[in-house]
Design a protein around this motif. Sequence first.
Motif, PDB file in Angstrom:
ATOM      1  N   LYS A 114      10.939  14.931  -5.792  1.00  0.00           N
ATOM      2  CA  LYS A 114       9.729  15.340  -5.084  1.00  0.00           C
ATOM      3  C   LYS A 114       9.711  14.848  -3.640  1.00  0.00           C
ATOM      4  CE  LYS A 114       6.878  15.407  -9.263  1.00  0.00           C
ATOM      5  NZ  LYS A 114       5.646  14.923  -9.917  1.00  0.00           N
ATOM      6  N   ARG A 115      10.802  14.250  -3.199  1.00  0.00           N
ATOM      7  CA  ARG A 115      10.839  13.611  -1.874  1.00  0.00           C
ATOM      8  C   ARG A 115      10.421  14.556  -0.759  1.00  0.00           C
ATOM      9  NH1 ARG A 115      14.953  13.114   2.100  1.00  0.00           N
ATOM     10  NH2 ARG A 115      14.581  11.292   3.465  1.00  0.00           N
ATOM     11  N   ALA A 116      11.007  15.744  -0.717  1.00  0.00           N
ATOM     12  CA  ALA A 116      10.707  16.696   0.363  1.00  0.00           C
ATOM     13  C   ALA A 116       9.245  17.121   0.326  1.00  0.00           C
ATOM     14  CB  ALA A 116      11.618  17.913   0.259  1.00  0.00           C
ATOM     15  N   ALA A 117       8.734  17.370  -0.865  1.00  0.00           N
ATOM     16  CA  ALA A 117       7.341  17.806  -0.992  1.00  0.00           C
ATOM     17  C   ALA A 117       6.380  16.712  -0.542  1.00  0.00           C
ATOM     18  CB  ALA A 117       7.046  18.197  -2.442  1.00  0.00           C
ATOM     19  N   ILE A 118       6.688  15.458  -0.890  1.00  0.00           N
ATOM     20  CA  ILE A 118       5.811  14.346  -0.489  1.00  0.00           C
ATOM     21  C   ILE A 118       5.855  14.143   1.020  1.00  0.00           C
ATOM     22  CG2 ILE A 118       5.471  11.846  -0.662  1.00  0.00           C
ATOM     23  CD1 ILE A 118       6.399  12.073  -3.600  1.00  0.00           C
ATOM     24  N   LEU A 119       7.049  14.205   1.605  1.00  0.00           N
ATOM     25  CA  LEU A 119       7.155  14.044   3.057  1.00  0.00           C
ATOM     26  C   LEU A 119       6.483  15.190   3.808  1.00  0.00           C
ATOM     27  CD1 LEU A 119      10.830  12.736   3.350  1.00  0.00           C
ATOM     28  CD2 LEU A 119       8.741  11.477   3.912  1.00  0.00           C
ATOM     29  N   SER A 120       6.488  16.385   3.214  1.00  0.00           N
ATOM     30  CA  SER A 120       5.878  17.545   3.879  1.00  0.00           C
ATOM     31  C   SER A 120       4.358  17.417   3.971  1.00  0.00           C
ATOM     32  CB  SER A 120       6.249  18.833   3.149  1.00  0.00           C
ATOM     33  OG  SER A 120       5.600  18.921   1.888  1.00  0.00           O
ATOM     34  N   ALA A 143       0.830  -1.209   0.000  1.00  0.00           N
ATOM     35  CA  ALA A 143       0.000   0.000   0.000  1.00  0.00           C
ATOM     36  C   ALA A 143       0.863   1.257   0.000  1.00  0.00           C
ATOM     37  CB  ALA A 143      -0.935  -0.005   1.204  1.00  0.00           C
ATOM     38  N   ARG A 144       1.960   1.226   0.718  1.00  0.00           N
ATOM     39  CA  ARG A 144       2.821   2.401   0.809  1.00  0.00           C
ATOM     40  C   ARG A 144       3.469   2.720  -0.547  1.00  0.00           C
ATOM     41  NH1 ARG A 144       4.003   4.359   5.598  1.00  0.00           N
ATOM     42  NH2 ARG A 144       6.146   4.950   5.100  1.00  0.00           N
ATOM     43  N   VAL A 145       3.811   1.677  -1.296  1.00  0.00           N
ATOM     44  CA  VAL A 145       4.361   1.901  -2.634  1.00  0.00           C
ATOM     45  C   VAL A 145       3.306   2.546  -3.528  1.00  0.00           C
ATOM     46  CG1 VAL A 145       5.208   0.741  -4.715  1.00  0.00           C
ATOM     47  CG2 VAL A 145       6.073   0.053  -2.478  1.00  0.00           C
ATOM     48  N   HIS A 146       2.075   2.044  -3.474  1.00  0.00           N
ATOM     49  CA  HIS A 146       0.982   2.645  -4.242  1.00  0.00           C
ATOM     50  C   HIS A 146       0.794   4.111  -3.846  1.00  0.00           C
ATOM     51  CE1 HIS A 146      -1.066  -0.654  -6.508  1.00  0.00           C
ATOM     52  NE2 HIS A 146      -0.367  -1.409  -5.669  1.00  0.00           N
ATOM     53  N   SER A 147       0.777   4.379  -2.555  1.00  0.00           N
ATOM     54  CA  SER A 147       0.536   5.741  -2.075  1.00  0.00           C
ATOM     55  C   SER A 147       1.645   6.684  -2.506  1.00  0.00           C
ATOM     56  CB  SER A 147       0.416   5.750  -0.546  1.00  0.00           C
ATOM     57  OG  SER A 147      -0.689   4.978  -0.123  1.00  0.00           O
ATOM     58  N   LEU A 148       2.891   6.223  -2.405  1.00  0.00           N
ATOM     59  CA  LEU A 148       4.031   7.048  -2.801  1.00  0.00           C
ATOM     60  C   LEU A 148       3.952   7.411  -4.280  1.00  0.00           C
ATOM     61  CD1 LEU A 148       6.831   8.336  -2.391  1.00  0.00           C
ATOM     62  CD2 LEU A 148       7.824   6.082  -2.815  1.00  0.00           C
ATOM     63  N   ILE A 149       3.692   6.431  -5.113  1.00  0.00           N
ATOM     64  CA  ILE A 149       3.638   6.682  -6.551  1.00  0.00           C
ATOM     65  C   ILE A 149       2.483   7.615  -6.892  1.00  0.00           C
ATOM     66  CG2 ILE A 149       3.173   5.580  -8.785  1.00  0.00           C
ATOM     67  CD1 ILE A 149       4.889   3.229  -7.787  1.00  0.00           C
ATOM     68  N   CYS A 150       1.342   7.416  -6.250  1.00  0.00           N
ATOM     69  CA  CYS A 150       0.211   8.316  -6.493  1.00  0.00           C
ATOM     70  C   CYS A 150       0.567   9.755  -6.126  1.00  0.00           C
ATOM     71  CB  CYS A 150      -1.015   7.857  -5.706  1.00  0.00           C
ATOM     72  SG  CYS A 150      -1.818   6.395  -6.398  1.00  0.00           S
ATOM     73  N   GLU A 151       1.159   9.952  -4.960  1.00  0.00           N
ATOM     74  CA  GLU A 151       1.522  11.311  -4.554  1.00  0.00           C
ATOM     75  C   GLU A 151       2.550  11.916  -5.505  1.00  0.00           C
ATOM     76  OE1 GLU A 151       0.076  13.170  -2.616  1.00  0.00           O
ATOM     77  OE2 GLU A 151      -1.047  11.894  -1.244  1.00  0.00           O
ATOM     78  N   GLY A 152       3.368  11.072  -6.111  1.00  0.00           N
ATOM     79  CA  GLY A 152       4.328  11.565  -7.080  1.00  0.00           C
ATOM     80  C   GLY A 152       3.697  12.008  -8.389  1.00  0.00           C
ATOM     81  N   LEU A 153       2.444  11.605  -8.613  1.00  0.00           N
ATOM     82  CA  LEU A 153       1.748  11.904  -9.868  1.00  0.00           C
ATOM     83  C   LEU A 153       0.658  12.966  -9.741  1.00  0.00           C
ATOM     84  CD1 LEU A 153       1.183   8.227 -11.118  1.00  0.00           C
ATOM     85  CD2 LEU A 153       2.819   9.855 -12.075  1.00  0.00           C
ATOM     86  N   LEU A 154       0.115  13.149  -8.543  1.00  0.00           N
ATOM     87  CA  LEU A 154      -1.150  13.873  -8.397  1.00  0.00           C
ATOM     88  C   LEU A 154      -1.122  15.353  -8.750  1.00  0.00           C
ATOM     89  CD1 LEU A 154      -2.691  12.258  -5.174  1.00  0.00           C
ATOM     90  CD2 LEU A 154      -3.436  12.009  -7.540  1.00  0.00           C
ATOM     91  N   ASP A 155       0.040  15.973  -8.739  1.00  0.00           N
ATOM     92  CA  ASP A 155       0.100  17.398  -9.070  1.00  0.00           C
ATOM     93  C   ASP A 155       0.227  17.655 -10.572  1.00  0.00           C
ATOM     94  OD1 ASP A 155      -0.254  18.272  -6.504  1.00  0.00           O
ATOM     95  OD2 ASP A 155       1.871  18.612  -6.095  1.00  0.00           O
ATOM     96  N   ASP A 156       0.301  16.597 -11.357  1.00  0.00           N
ATOM     97  CA  ASP A 156       0.414  16.761 -12.808  1.00  0.00           C
ATOM     98  C   ASP A 156      -0.932  17.192 -13.389  1.00  0.00           C
ATOM     99  OD1 ASP A 156       2.081  16.015 -15.397  1.00  0.00           O
ATOM    100  OD2 ASP A 156       0.046  15.254 -15.679  1.00  0.00           O
ATOM    101  N   GLU A 157      -0.957  18.352 -14.038  1.00  0.00           N
ATOM    102  CA  GLU A 157      -2.231  18.918 -14.503  1.00  0.00           C
ATOM    103  C   GLU A 157      -2.893  18.089 -15.596  1.00  0.00           C
ATOM    104  OE1 GLU A 157      -3.292  23.115 -14.144  1.00  0.00           O
ATOM    105  OE2 GLU A 157      -1.214  23.470 -14.716  1.00  0.00           O
ATOM    106  N   GLN A 158      -2.113  17.570 -16.523  1.00  0.00           N
ATOM    107  CA  GLN A 158      -2.712  16.780 -17.590  1.00  0.00           C
ATOM    108  C   GLN A 158      -3.406  15.541 -17.026  1.00  0.00           C
ATOM    109  OE1 GLN A 158      -0.347  16.125 -21.089  1.00  0.00           O
ATOM    110  NE2 GLN A 158      -1.561  14.383 -21.767  1.00  0.00           N
ATOM    111  N   SER A 159      -2.764  14.900 -16.059  1.00  0.00           N
ATOM    112  CA  SER A 159      -3.375  13.713 -15.443  1.00  0.00           C
ATOM    113  C   SER A 159      -4.607  14.083 -14.626  1.00  0.00           C
ATOM    114  CB  SER A 159      -2.353  12.994 -14.562  1.00  0.00           C
ATOM    115  OG  SER A 159      -1.269  12.518 -15.334  1.00  0.00           O
TER     116      SER A 159
END
Length: 332
Positions: A289-295, A158-174
């Motif tokens: 994006k590590r710092a932004a995701i951890l924040s 679940a944590r891998v899924h969550s990490l990858i999602c957070e890495g994608l969610l700010d992309d406007e096209q997506s």
Amino acid sequence: MMLDTETTNQRQTSEQEHSDDFDPYTCTLSPGMKIVAKEELHEDDNIRRQALKQFREWISKHPSIKKCRTDSLFLLRFLRTKKFSVPDACEMLERYLTIRQLFPQWFSKLDVTDPTISEIFDNGYLVPLPERDDNGRQIILSIAKNFDPYKYTSVQMARVHSLICEGLLDDEQSQVAGYVYINDESGINMGFASLWSLSDLRSMVKCIQNSTPMRHKETHFVNIPQFANRIIELGVSLLSDKLKGRITVHKSIDELKEKIKPEILPKEYGGTIPLDDIIKDFKLKLLQKRAAILSLDDMCIEINKDSNNSLVKGLKDIDGGLVGSFRKLEVD
């Protein structure tokens, strides 16, 4: 007169500080994607500006939200998912903040440098593909054989899924076009049958479909072994009718390629880019994006047993992993 001037200056300073909290937004959508946003989400410059303003005002007045991102890209996650219905976006944000606190084992401290998370990602279990489909959608490929259920836990999955999602969610096209999921189940084994408890599976499905700001457009399953049909059916049975209707099951990769262009896929599936290269490239993006995701862990919504929170109303009989007084949650 001096007092009035001082008061005016203080007000102007306060307004400036308040204004500086909100980033100046510049739309990065292509002309074609702007048309999609208008037709499917009712989005234009005026609606977006008004919705962002209303959303921020709601957050600032929310009695339980103690800290939350208010930048445009973050808020547009929710507004675009909910087609610019501000009340629905507000409700989804409440849910999003709540699940992060109710289930910290799944959603907090998402660090790409964590040894186990890094190892699972490097193995190629879950990989966002660099090429989009004809509709501009982000494709996420899951390869069951690359996840060892005897070595790793459902929490780590679940944590891998969550990490990858957070890495994608700010992309406007997506945010506008949405996401397509391809699940290659050819390597699934009996270890997956006991990986998730029914309670945890129900909780996770509710989090995915009600609390995660993503437009889930298509889900493709391919190469499901006969013994695994019941496992897949159980997970699918917990989905909403809307999401069930977006699922397609393929008997083979060749059948999948009738729906998904082969060149989009990794080289191992008929495309051009090796899977290892795709993994390395996306991992670099996660590191950036590590710092932004951890924040994200700094955000906070206050929850107690009398909470009127919409997620609390929607979840039923969730055992374990809860904070504070949420040892067992039973809501009519």
